[in-house]
Design a protein around this motif. Structure first.
Motif: not given
Length: 298
Positions: A75-76, A49-51, A56-60
């Motif tokens: 995620c990164m 996940l590139a965010c 929010k990315a970690q939760a996703a």
């Protein structure tokens, strides 16, 4: 007619597995990007996940791992409004990933007030087009080495109301947020077309798509009248799971292996605007993009 035909087709589905494949999805912490990530993770892919928002990315990531049973989801940090961030992200991917089979350029901003990226581009053309153009350029060698591979650009039917203002790409002379959005989405279609031609024979194919009118937080910049219209139209809109289906279709559908450069909607080939098929305009946009980003990409 195409849209009407699509309406009466059976919903698309596929049991294609992606074990051993790696996918990068931009803007995957919410909306159709997150639903795409869940689907690809369920198919066995390693999903990055590139965010921009890492919280929010970690939760996703946690949600996607729980939902898919696949712990190969990470995620990164990627901020598409800043070329330094894009270059840093690409460097990490090129250094640490053995392959990249799917690049899904999904992130976007929509009808926002006038603003500029860190590099001085109007925000919508900057994030939606220039950011993804640069990201793709920086990852293209790894993608080619990973062939067969696919590059998917999430556009919109709004592209058909757009035109490319080559003389004022950053809307500095006058700014209309809807026109600037439509311009950026047309740029996605033209970029897909140009890139498909350039990648012929490499085993890397390209696709652009309209996800449908999706209920998303991209609507936050809409005016009151626009919101009213959307509320009225809500029964005809898609939720994020439905909105992700055409992206997933372009990523995994076996019959698309030999197709490249085209435009899709409702999990089927669709007609893009005349401007979206204009190869001369596509070439001019390509040259301008390279110039603006100081790239040499033949």
């Amino acid at each position: 007619m195409q849209a009407l035909r699509n309406l009466f087709r059976a919903p698309w589905s596929s049991d294609v597995k992606l074990d051993g494949q790696t996918a990068v999805i931009t803007g995957a912490n919410t909306g159709i990007g997150k639903e795409t990530a869940i689907d690809l993770a369920k198919r066995g892919a390693r999903v990055i996940l590139a965010c921009r928002d890492m919280e929010k990315a970690q939760a996703a990531v946690t949600e996607i791992i729980e939902s898919s049973g696949n712990d190969g989801v990470v995620c990164m940090k990627l901020d598409l409004s800043d070329s330094k961030s894009i270059r840093g992200f690409a460097e990490e991917i090129n250094k640490n990933e053995a392959k990249l089979n799917l690049l899904i350029n999904n992130a976007g901003v929509m009808v926002c007030p006038y603003g500029k990226t860190a590099d001085g581009f109007e925000m919508q053309i900057g994030v939606n087009h220039f950011g993804h153009f640069l990201l793709t350029y920086l990852l293209i060698d790894l993608i080619k080495r990973s062939a067969p591979a696919r590059i998917i650009n999430v556009s919109s039917m709004a592209h058909s109301w757009g035109s490319i203002n080559l003389e004022d790409i950053n809307s500095e002379k006058s700014y209309n947020k809807s026109k600037a959005y439509a311009q950026s989405k047309l740029a996605n279609v033209l970029f897909t077309r140009s890139l498909g031609k350039r990648l012929e024979g490499t085993g890397v194919t390209t696709y652009s798509l309209h996800p449908g009118v999706v209920q998303t937080d991209l609507w936050r910049h809409l005016s009151t009248p626009e919101r009213f219209f959307i509320t009225i139209a809500r029964p005809f809109t898609k939720n994020s799971i439905q909105g992700a289906q055409t992206t997933i279709y372009c990523a995994v559908e076996p019959s698309l292996e030999k197709e490249s450069g085209g435009y899709y909607s409702d999990c089927a080939p669709a007609n893009c605007s005349a401007a979206g098929k204009d190869d001369e305009l596509a070439q001019k946009l390509w040259e301008l993009s390279c110039k603006m980003l100081s790239l040499s990409w033949d």
